[in-house]
Design an enzyme around this catalytic site. Structure first.
Site, PDB file in Angstrom:
ATOM      1  N   ASP A  31       0.863  -1.186   0.000  1.00 35.73           N
ATOM      2  CA  ASP A  31       0.000   0.000   0.000  1.00 35.73           C
ATOM      3  C   ASP A  31       0.896   1.231   0.000  1.00 35.73           C
ATOM      4  O   ASP A  31       1.907   1.272   0.698  1.00 35.73           O
ATOM      5  CB  ASP A  31      -0.895   0.004   1.251  1.00 35.73           C
ATOM      6  CG  ASP A  31      -2.118   0.903   1.092  1.00 35.73           C
ATOM      7  OD1 ASP A  31      -1.934   2.075   0.704  1.00 35.73           O
ATOM      8  OD2 ASP A  31      -3.234   0.440   1.358  1.00 35.73           O
ATOM      9  N   ALA A  73      -5.788  -2.291  -4.586  1.00 36.70           N
ATOM     10  CA  ALA A  73      -5.184  -0.968  -4.735  1.00 36.70           C
ATOM     11  C   ALA A  73      -5.695  -0.302  -6.006  1.00 36.70           C
ATOM     12  O   ALA A  73      -5.667  -0.903  -7.077  1.00 36.70           O
ATOM     13  CB  ALA A  73      -3.665  -1.089  -4.779  1.00 36.70           C
ATOM     14  N   TYR A 140     -12.664   6.430 -14.879  1.00 37.01           N
ATOM     15  CA  TYR A 140     -12.551   5.409 -13.827  1.00 37.01           C
ATOM     16  C   TYR A 140     -13.214   4.107 -14.282  1.00 37.01           C
ATOM     17  O   TYR A 140     -12.639   3.019 -14.150  1.00 37.01           O
ATOM     18  CB  TYR A 140     -13.203   5.920 -12.542  1.00 37.01           C
ATOM     19  CG  TYR A 140     -13.344   4.868 -11.473  1.00 37.01           C
ATOM     20  CD1 TYR A 140     -12.234   4.424 -10.762  1.00 37.01           C
ATOM     21  CD2 TYR A 140     -14.584   4.311 -11.174  1.00 37.01           C
ATOM     22  CE1 TYR A 140     -12.356   3.447  -9.779  1.00 37.01           C
ATOM     23  CE2 TYR A 140     -14.716   3.341 -10.193  1.00 37.01           C
ATOM     24  CZ  TYR A 140     -13.603   2.918  -9.498  1.00 37.01           C
ATOM     25  OH  TYR A 140     -13.735   1.955  -8.541  1.00 37.01           O
TER      26      TYR A 140
END
Length: 729
Positions: A31, A73, A140
């Protein structure tokens, strides 16, 4: 099982990490902390602060053989994807491809990809099934569709099993206000800060909200499933914004609601069909919207979000102030230095001290300290000061234009300012570049050092376990000595005891594989009742047998299927599986990767001894048999018979010994006749007095009559040799 979770410190990722930890698996996290927080994961784990597109991620895979990768992620803000699609593509596409590529390279068994309902765009058919056409309305959504295509293609090209979840509106504890489901966390923030709820439109627009722990459970089930493909992950229930507000008012008290104009592009209704995931993964959402909102509200109240946000804002303000001061500081110091130079110059008629020009000295110092930008400013100020000084002495502008000394002095200022400024600027750039390289190398060194330290700790722990465990050097040495034989029957008999001793396995069985690898014959076993274990197995009828023979690897019964051994390992000779060893009845805590590796090492040891024995037999075949027959000589047959007797005494593996009384028939003819009637594990031989004997492996008394009938021959009579008669042989 080792599970890597990218984005594991984020909202959904931290709940997924919690789930796998609760189920007893090892959790690893990658991360970059762009939205995640380390404090979200409180249990012991290994975390790496990296972006998923960073090439250094491959070092993590080299150090750990991950069983599954859960890729969460992502850049999740639709607004950011519109304003900066490059950042969106870098995280959501480039980062995914990097993870897919490394996972395929290191043979990860399962890859889970978090997609989104944003791939559907506007849809008229509700609930939306997985087969609906994808028509994303934002970058997106486009990046998520692209990610699905990459996952599908990597499964086709590199056999990486992938499953893709199209999330509906996920909500729950630890959520920030990004994404469409962030409406709930926004409402929570507004209630805590005593601000009214803002609703765009009339509040009757509906969404498909799913609680985050239901999502985590579905991902956990998918890792333990063999399913692949695309699945909607949703509650399959339409909930309006007004319903959300009413439930929140019941939970935490009434709050003011303000309705405003509907936003352009908002979808009125959205709900995903979840029947496919419920059927294939045997999953269903456990939390109702009321239960989920109650747990979410409790979390937000306990964490006092308003106080944390205030501290964060104060920290950001101080950071901005420091950044502003750093930018202004060179200009302020330049002006202060110029004021000092102007005072020195204007208070003395002669502006030089010996041969030093104060203005030139000022330009040089500023250039050395701050580089070309401040040097240029110093040249401009010094030139202005020189002009002012000349004018105050009675000169006029026109006369200065004809003064070569004046222009020469200005040219000197410009030359010194540019040369010094450029030189210092170039030096600073080189220093900065070297500094960046040093920092990058330092980060890489620190990263590799942490990986090395972790691997070293694992190695030390493994070494400690080997030294201190019961299966240490003394036992391994004893096993090696026990397997020292050039007779395969003795190796097989000893192998049962070796496996039982080293692995503490209550049940062990060894099967010989026939030359065509279609059938297996039982050679030896322990821990089983006579009728509980089959004497022969057909390879095609047993998946654990065919898998072991085809792959040549240890088979582990991870699903704990009934009637299947816990672990099965092949024994090789001349690159071909000659036999298999199976164990069962291990305590649950011993059914681990460590014991699988120990089983593999033990069977490799047995295979080495067996291969040596078989090679010896092949090399001395002419000395073992009576000439031109398959009849073993007395000394060889005696050794095999002794091995069968010992196996019977230790493990109660039965055998049958028959004597053949021949009438005017040659040994060669008898050999040809009997060889066609016997199995690979049966033997023909002579006793010390030259009488012909037939030895049947793993054969009980009740099988005697069937065998005698099968061997019936007009010139040969068969009779059983009893245990008492064996003493005389």
């Amino acid at each position: 099982m080792k599970v890597l979770i990218t984005g594991g410190y984020g909202f959904i990722g931290s709940h997924v990490a919690d789930r796998f930890h609760q189920e007893g698996h090892e959790v690893f996290i990658i991360d970059n902390l762009s939205t995640g927080r380390k404090e979200n994961v409180k249990f012991k784990h290994k975390g790496y602060i990296l972006s998923v597109e960073d090439p250094k991620c491959v070092e993590i895979f080299k150090s750990h053989q991950f069983d599954a990768v859960v890729h969460l992620a992502a850049q999740v803000s639709v607004a950011t994807s519109v304003s900066n699609p490059i950042i969106d593509a870098k995280s959501n596409v480039v980062g995914l491809v990097n993870m897919l590529n490394i996972s395929a390279m290191h043979r990860v068994k399962r890859f889970i990809y978090a997609s989104s309902a944003a791939v559907y765009g506007y849809q008229t058919e509700l609930p939306i099934p997985e087969e609906a056409n994808c028509n994303p309305i934002s970058p997106y959504g486009i990046s998520k569709v692209t990610g699905e295509l990459y996952c599908q293609k990597w499964q086709e090209l590199y056999y990486l099993p992938t499953i893709m979840f199209r999330f509906s509106n996920v909500y729950g504890p630890r959520q920030n206000s990004l994404g469409e489901a962030g409406v709930i966390s926004i409402f929570m923030d507004r209630f805590i800060s005593q601000q009214p709820y803002i609703v765009y439109g009339d509040g009757e627009q509906t969404r498909d909200f799913i609680y985050v722990e239901d999502v985590a459970y579905a991902i956990y089930r998918s890792v333990n499933s063999s399913q692949t493909g695309i699945y909607n992950l949703s509650s399959n229930e339409q909930i309006s914004i007004n319903q959300i507000i009413n439930i929140l008012n019941e939970i935490q008290g009434t709050n003011e609601v303000k309705y405003t104009h509907k936003r352009t592009g908002d979808i009125d209704n959205s709900v995903l069909d979840n029947r496919k995931v419920m059927r294939d993964l045997d999953w269903s959402p456990l939390y109702t919207i009321q239960e989920g909102l109650r747990k979410t509200a409790e979390h937000f109240m306990e964490n006092r979000v308003r106080r944390k946000k205030k501290k964060k804002n104060e920290s950001v303000t101080r950071k901005k102030a420091r950044q502003t001061f750093r930018k202004v500081q060179p200009f302020v110091e330049n002006i202060v230095a110029f004021v000092l130079v102007a005072w020195l110059t204007l208070h003395f008629l002669n502006n030089t001290y010996g041969i030093v020009d104060v203005r030139l000295f000022y330009i040089t110092i500023i250039g050395i300290l701050y580089g070309s930008r401040q040097a240029v400013l110093a040249v401009f100020l010094s030139s202005a000061l020189l002009i002012y000084q000349k004018l105050s002495e009675g000169r006029d502008i026109v006369s200065l234009t004809y003064d070569t000394n004046f222009f020469f002095q200005i040219a000197i200022y410009i030359f010194v300012g540019l040369v010094v400024g450029y030189t210092i600027e170039r030096k600073n750039v080189l220093i900065k570049q070297h500094g960046l390289e040093v920092n990058e190398l330092s980060e890489r060194y620190a990263f590799l050092e942490s990986v090395y330290t972790e691997v070293r700790e694992v190695k030390d722990e493994l070494q400690s376990r080997i030294l201190n465990a019961g299966d240490s050097y003394g036992k391994i040495y004893s096993a090696t000595k026990e397997l020292e034989s050039l007779e395969p029957e003795r190796v097989f008999g000893s192998a049962v005891n070796v496996v039982k001793s080293i692995l503490q396995a209550p049940k062990v069985m060894i099967y010989m594989v026939n030359p065509n690898q279609t059938y297996l014959r039982l050679l030896a076993s322990t821990g089983y009742h006579t009728n509980d274990i089959p004497k022969s197995l057909k390879v095609s009828d047993h998946e654990f047998v065919s898998s072991t023979i085809q792959t040549g690897k240890v088979y582990a019964n991870k699903k704990l299927e009934q009637g299947v051994p816990l672990m099965v390992a092949p024994l090789f000779h001349n690159d071909k599986v000659t036999a298999i060893i199976a164990i069962d009845g291990l305590p649950f805590e011993n059914f681990s990767l460590y014991h699988q590796n120990l089983f593999r090492i033990t069977t490799d040891l047995i295979a080495s001894a067996l291969s040596k024995a078989l090679s010896y037999i092949e090399a001395t075949e002419s000395k073992r048999y009576v000439e031109n027959t398959m009849i073993l000589k007395p000394e060889v047959f005696s050794e095999i018979l002794t091995s069968k007797m010992q196996t019977y005494e230790q493990y109660q593996v039965p055998y049958l010994l028959l004597r053949a009384d021949m009438k005017n028939i040659a040994n060669r003819d008898v050999s040809e006749y009997l060889s066609s009637k016997l199995r690979e594990t049966d033997y023909i031989g002579l006793d010390s007095e030259g009488r012909l004997l037939v030895l049947f492996s793993n054969t009980s008394e009740k099988d005697k009559q069937n065998i005698v009938n099968r061997l019936a021959h007009p010139l040969i009579d068969f009779s059983e040799v009893t245990k008492e008669q064996l003493v005389c042989i």
